[in-house]
Scaffold this motif. Structure first.
Motif, PDB file in Angstrom:
ATOM      1  N   GLU A 166       0.827  -1.204   0.000  1.00 39.09           N
ATOM      2  CA  GLU A 166       0.000   0.000   0.000  1.00 39.09           C
ATOM      3  C   GLU A 166       0.863   1.257   0.000  1.00 39.09           C
ATOM      4  O   GLU A 166       0.507   2.271  -0.618  1.00 39.09           O
ATOM      5  N   ALA A 167       1.989   1.199   0.704  1.00 40.63           N
ATOM      6  CA  ALA A 167       2.881   2.362   0.710  1.00 40.63           C
ATOM      7  C   ALA A 167       3.413   2.628  -0.694  1.00 40.63           C
ATOM      8  O   ALA A 167       3.496   3.793  -1.130  1.00 40.63           O
ATOM      9  N   ARG A 168       3.777   1.586  -1.405  1.00 45.04           N
ATOM     10  CA  ARG A 168       4.266   1.766  -2.770  1.00 45.04           C
ATOM     11  C   ARG A 168       3.175   2.321  -3.676  1.00 45.04           C
ATOM     12  O   ARG A 168       3.443   3.143  -4.562  1.00 45.04           O
ATOM     13  N   ARG A 169       1.943   1.890  -3.450  1.00 46.07           N
ATOM     14  CA  ARG A 169       0.824   2.420  -4.234  1.00 46.07           C
ATOM     15  C   ARG A 169       0.639   3.911  -3.954  1.00 46.07           C
ATOM     16  O   ARG A 169       0.377   4.706  -4.867  1.00 46.07           O
ATOM     17  N   ALA A 170       0.780   4.276  -2.688  1.00 48.85           N
ATOM     18  CA  ALA A 170       0.666   5.694  -2.336  1.00 48.85           C
ATOM     19  C   ALA A 170       1.761   6.508  -3.015  1.00 48.85           C
ATOM     20  O   ALA A 170       1.505   7.597  -3.542  1.00 48.85           O
ATOM     21  N   LEU A 171       2.980   5.978  -3.014  1.00 45.77           N
ATOM     22  CA  LEU A 171       4.087   6.673  -3.671  1.00 45.77           C
ATOM     23  C   LEU A 171       3.852   6.776  -5.165  1.00 45.77           C
ATOM     24  O   LEU A 171       4.115   7.825  -5.778  1.00 45.77           O
ATOM     25  N   ALA A 172       3.343   5.713  -5.778  1.00 49.07           N
ATOM     26  CA  ALA A 172       3.076   5.751  -7.214  1.00 49.07           C
ATOM     27  C   ALA A 172       2.022   6.800  -7.548  1.00 49.07           C
ATOM     28  O   ALA A 172       2.170   7.576  -8.497  1.00 49.07           O
ATOM     29  N   GLY A 173       0.947   6.828  -6.759  1.00 48.48           N
ATOM     30  CA  GLY A 173      -0.100   7.811  -7.012  1.00 48.48           C
ATOM     31  C   GLY A 173       0.381   9.229  -6.810  1.00 48.48           C
ATOM     32  O   GLY A 173       0.104  10.130  -7.623  1.00 48.48           O
ATOM     33  N   ALA A 174       1.123   9.457  -5.721  1.00 50.45           N
ATOM     34  CA  ALA A 174       1.651  10.794  -5.457  1.00 50.45           C
ATOM     35  C   ALA A 174       2.660  11.204  -6.526  1.00 50.45           C
ATOM     36  O   ALA A 174       2.686  12.360  -6.964  1.00 50.45           O
TER      37      ALA A 174
END
Length: 389
Positions: free
Chosen positions: A5-13
């Protein structure tokens, strides 16, 4: 938060940062076309560019407050969609007034990106956020490099209005990606969880030191915005066509991305004062070199100039927590970031007036002079830096 989920947040940001920074800087590619179509002077072109930056700078704090009520993910996705809508309306505009209003709307949408996307990464990674935040910042520079180049290529094949519609579709797709990737709880944070507070300068005189730091940041931002305003016209005067102008901007922005990493490393080893003096003096020298050189050497010098233009900012941002008045780090960052973006919006108008009166070369030379003005402020700041010196 789980690693996935953290990687997904980084990708979206990161996607949001790339799009919004690219949206901000692709305007430079369009300025010569708008000048020809609407018969604008350099001052008017700078004001048109400033509408976007002013709206983005002035509404960041409001975007953060709105996110506290509605959720960071929703506001970030809505802001991205609003920025895309602004560019779509710019493509539909039939006159200068409509174009200016559309750019202001796009800037208002972009105001949500920096505070909310960075907060999403910090919330996702907690104490380990320093590296991911660096990746997030780098994504913005990739957008600055990619979207102006893409815009230049599109303009070779189609009118500028149709090109903006395609870019607006890319913005809407990014808004959907942000909605899918960024966690629902990604809103503003007071501080990243688990992160130790930075070493602070002595409380006495901290406000004056912060004012000096802000002054350097305002001048540094004005130099970048002022030079980029004139770069397409300087290259055109040397015989460069539109694709070469897009390449030049790409090289400048890629150099800027490298400068952010390199200057942070240099500041840790050489000190803040030495690094700021080196980047500002180097910026002034590189701008004057680009003015004097033939097209090919000038193009070759642009990556180095981009590194110097952007490198100072990475040093200044790292010094903000140390000099935050009364230890209010979050408020200090808000003031600093609003001041620097506001400078990017307003100061080019002054450079534009100089360009109208004396020509674009003198306008760019004035930007080089502003870089030199930052050096005395850095010397005044040095005794107050404490551990960052």
């Amino acid at each position: 938060m789980p690693r996935r989920e953290a990687r997904r947040a980084l990708a979206g940001a990161g996607l949001a940062h790339a799009l919004h920074d690219g949206y901000a800087d692709l305007i430079y590619v369009l300025l010569p076309l708008w000048q020809a179509e609407f018969g604008l002077g350099y001052g008017a072109l700078a004001a048109l560019r400033g509408l976007y930056s002013a709206a983005m700078a002035g509404l960041q704090i409001a975007a953060g407050r709105l996110a506290e009520r509605c959720g960071g993910r929703r506001v970030l996705a809505a802001g991205t969609a609003l920025a895309a809508l602004g560019y779509a309306l710019a493509g539909l505009s039939g006159g200068l007034l409509g174009l200016g209003a559309a750019l202001a709307l796009a800037g208002a949408g972009s105001s949500a990106q920096h505070p909310l996307a960075a907060a999403a990464v910090a919330r996702a990674y907690g104490a380990a956020a320093r590296g991911p935040l660096g990746a997030y910042n780098f994504a913005g520079d990739l957008g600055k490099a990619a979207l102006p180049a893409l815009t230049a290529l599109l303009l070779v094949r189609m009118p500028w209005r149709e090109a903006l519609w395609l870019l607006a579709l890319a913005g809407l797709a990014t808004a959907l990606a942000v909605r899918a990737l960024v966690p629902a709880g990604a809103g503003p944070v007071a501080a990243a969880e688990g992160r130790a507070p930075p070493a602070a300068a002595p409380a006495r005189g901290r406000g004056a030191a912060f004012a000096l730091l802000l002054g350097i940041g305002v001048l540094d931002s004005s130099v970048r915005a002022g030079f980029l305003l004139f770069l397409p016209f300087l290259l055109a005067a040397k015989g460069a066509g539109l694709p070469l102008v897009g390449l030049a901007l790409t090289l400048t922005f890629l150099g800027g991305a490298a400068g952010k990493f390199a200057c942070g490393w240099l500041a840790a080893r050489l000190g803040v004062l030495a690094t700021v003096l080196a980047t500002e003096l180097g910026t002034a020298a590189a701008i004057l070199a680009v003015l004097a050189l033939p097209p090919a050497p000038a193009l070759a010098a642009l990556p180095l100039l981009g590194a110097l233009l952007n490198g100072t900012s990475s040093v200044l941002y790292g010094t903000v927590p140390e000099l935050a008045p009364a230890g209010r780090i979050e408020r200090a960052f808000a003031l600093f970031y609003t001041g620097t973006i506001g400078s990017s919006a307003l100061s080019p108008v002054l450079y534009g007036v100089i360009g109208d009166l004396a020509g674009p070369a003198w306008g760019a030379a004035a930007a080089a002079g502003a870089a030199l003005l930052a050096c005395p402020l850095a010397l005044l700041l040095a005794p107050r830096l404490g551990a960052a010196r």
